[in-house]
Design an enzyme around this catalytic site. Structure first.
Site, PDB file in Angstrom:
ATOM      1  N   CYS A  69       0.539  -1.336  -0.319  1.00  0.00           N
ATOM      2  CA  CYS A  69       0.167  -0.048  -0.060  1.00  0.00           C
ATOM      3  C   CYS A  69       1.073   1.366   0.218  1.00  0.00           C
ATOM      4  O   CYS A  69       0.893   2.055  -0.763  1.00  0.00           O
ATOM      5  CB  CYS A  69      -1.001   0.592   1.072  1.00  0.00           C
ATOM      6  SG  CYS A  69      -1.736  -1.514   1.090  1.00  0.00           S
ATOM      7  N   HIS A  96      -2.623   6.405   4.203  1.00  0.00           N
ATOM      8  CA  HIS A  96      -1.802   5.187   4.750  1.00  0.00           C
ATOM      9  C   HIS A  96      -0.039   6.355   4.006  1.00  0.00           C
ATOM     10  O   HIS A  96       0.642   5.191   3.511  1.00  0.00           O
ATOM     11  CB  HIS A  96      -1.987   4.507   3.367  1.00  0.00           C
ATOM     12  CG  HIS A  96      -1.074   2.951   4.717  1.00  0.00           C
ATOM     13  ND1 HIS A  96      -1.506   1.789   4.129  1.00  0.00           N
ATOM     14  CD2 HIS A  96      -0.889   3.457   5.988  1.00  0.00           C
ATOM     15  CE1 HIS A  96      -1.210   1.011   5.069  1.00  0.00           C
ATOM     16  NE2 HIS A  96      -0.288   1.679   6.375  1.00  0.00           N
ATOM     17  N   ASP A 105      -3.268   0.044  -5.687  1.00  0.00           N
ATOM     18  CA  ASP A 105      -2.373  -0.190  -5.245  1.00  0.00           C
ATOM     19  C   ASP A 105      -1.302  -1.660  -5.506  1.00  0.00           C
ATOM     20  O   ASP A 105       0.287  -1.588  -5.298  1.00  0.00           O
ATOM     21  CB  ASP A 105      -2.217   0.805  -3.870  1.00  0.00           C
ATOM     22  CG  ASP A 105      -2.963   0.142  -3.252  1.00  0.00           C
ATOM     23  OD1 ASP A 105      -3.373  -1.535  -3.434  1.00  0.00           O
ATOM     24  OD2 ASP A 105      -2.525  -0.195  -1.803  1.00  0.00           O
TER      25      ASP A 105
END
Length: 493
Positions: free
Chosen positions: A97, A147, A304
């Site tokens: 990620c 993130h 991703d």
């Protein structure tokens, strides 16, 4: 009047922010590549195009209707594919990620940013997509999973440098509780919860953002970042889960018998998330059409990284198999580009997305960017037999060394996958003859020349990137990260 004042302030601060970033990073802008005048004239719209990035989490390239998956129906994506350029060999170069997201925003490699694991912070001084486009009069917005902050997965990413140049904000650092999803609303520091399954509410936020800007002169750059179809898999609304009977799931032929029961169960929930997202993509594309913005909007749909889901007896991501590294990638261009939909074999990597978008919008590409600008290939309707770097710098989490994880560097071409680990050649697949990657060709005499050529090319690429291919612990020390006994960066809520 207020809008023009805000535009002035945004342009003023964006330009100064960009100049400050250029001073700090000691960069300059590359001269844009010269294009044929007739081609440029015919492909550049008179008004700057909007850019909408639809980013999903852990969606493997194989799992769409248009890619031929027999289990799932994705009519809205299929329709988008029929109007887009379909990059069938797109990869996530570091298939996890946070590294993908850093590469997307900066166009840089993970050993440049230091973002090669989850739950670390992207340098707030980085020159990012939002900062660049904002300096060219784009409104910028971000909705959903971020993130990139490293301050705790449920904590606020406050306005300012940690938002990396994005102005509108309905974001969360990271959550996988999709029915009780935390987010923060623009300048409000109070924690909020999306009322419904977050894919639905995040879509509604995007619809409002798009609609609010239909009468505004400035174009927008918006990222809608969904947390699904990443696990937990069985949390989509019941109407979607009820569509899939695990016993009827057709598995990829590289799922071994020992993994099949679990794979069928997990895939039934995975596909439920996918069909929910597909419905939301239908709503967004319809809103663009209703508001008259469809013809002047670039849409990039991707993920991703992928998800193994039992293939090769493995789960999740990080590994160099196609189910992990390959991602769906559709690029819908403005009508003024006057380009027909097509399928391309060129291997587009994570760090290539920003320079390509800059090239398509005729914005100079800063020297900080290390990815490849494929805009001329797109504008000229060409293709390329190239090679993209794939890597695991430090295996961690679900693929830590106690679970078989290893450092690797490799190349993915339109036909071959080749990787080395720290001990030497590891994997070689002929993806044309062996699309499920079931036969490792390392040491096979018939492929000795291919192996040698790919190994030489990999060595050259690593040398160009100043990648010494050291054990992951060396990079952890260099960047000062604290890891647990499995080599994973612990995260807090």
């Amino acid at each position: 009047m207020l809008h023009h004042f805000k535009k002035y302030l945004r342009t003023f601060f964006s330009c100064h922010l960009l100049l400050a970033g250029m001073f700090i990073l000691n960069i300059s802008c590359k001269d844009a590549k010269k294009e044929d005048t007739a081609v440029v004239t015919s492909t550049v719209p008179t008004k700057k195009p909007n850019i909408l990035i639809l980013l999903t989490d852990q969606w493997r390239a194989q799992a769409t209707g248009y890619a031929g998956d027999p289990n799932v129906k994705t009519p809205n994506l299929d329709r988008l594919a029929s109007e887009s350029i379909n990059f069938t060999n797109a990869v996530s170069g570091t298939p996890v990620c946070t590294p993908f997201r850093a590469a997307l925003l900066t166009g840089q490699l993970p050993l440049t940013t230091g973002v090669f694991m989850n739950d670390v912070q992207l340098n707030p001084d980085a020159l990012t997509m939002a900062k660049i486009f904002s300096a060219h009069d784009y409104d910028t917005g971000y909705i959903g999973k971020w993130h990139l902050d490293g301050h705790g997965r449920l904590q606020n990413v406050p306005p300012g440098e940690r938002r990396q140049g994005f102005e509108f904000w309905n974001g969360n650092e990271c959550t996988h509780d999709y029915n009780h999803s935390v987010y923060y609303d623009n300048d409000n520091p109070d924690r909020k919860i999306w009322e419904r399954y977050d894919t639905f509410d995040q879509t509604d936020a995007a619809l409002h953002y798009i609609s609010d800007r239909k009468a505004i002169e400035d174009p927008f750059l918006m990222i809608v970042s969904y947390g699904t179809p990443h696990g937990p898999y069985h949390t989509a609304p019941k109407e979607y889960r009820d569509r899939f009977d695990p016993e009827k799931i057709q598995l990829r032929q590289n799922v071994p018998e020992k993994s099949q029961k679990r794979a069928k169960k997990e895939l039934s929930g995975y596909y439920a998330h996918i069909e929910a997202i597909d419905d939301m993509i239908g709503k967004i594309t319809q809103q663009l059409k209703d508001d008259g913005q469809w013809d002047n909007t670039i849409i990039l749909f991707t993920s991703d990284h992928g998800d193994l889901l039992g293939s090769h007896g493995e789960l999740k991501k990080q590994q160099p198999y196609d189910e992990s590294i390959r991602v769906p990638m559709l690029l819908k261009l403005p009508a003024a580009a006057n380009l027909k939909p097509s399928t391309k074999k060129v291997v587009v990597n994570s760090e290539d997305l920003l320079p390509t978008l800059l090239g398509l919008t005729n914005i100079e590409i800063p020297n900080t960017i290390e990815g490849t600008d494929f805009s001329s290939i797109i504008k000229n309707n060409e293709d390329l037999d190239n090679a993209a770097l794939i890597r695991s710098i430090q295996p961690f989490g679900s693929w830590n060394k106690n679970r078989g994880g290893r450092e690797y560097r490799g190349l993915r071409t339109p036909r071959y996958t080749y990787t080395r680990d720290l001990n030497g050649p590891w994997l070689l697949y002929d993806n044309q003859k062996d699309p499920y990657q079931e036969t490792n060709l390392i040491g096979n005499k018939e492929y000795a020349t291919i192996q040698s050529e790919l190994d030489t090319k990999l060595t050259q690429r690593l040398k160009t990137n100043k990648d010494e291919f050291l054990p992951g612990t060396e990079y952890i020390k260099k960047w000062g990260y604290t890891v647990d006994k499995t080599g994973t960066i612990p995260y807090t809520e």
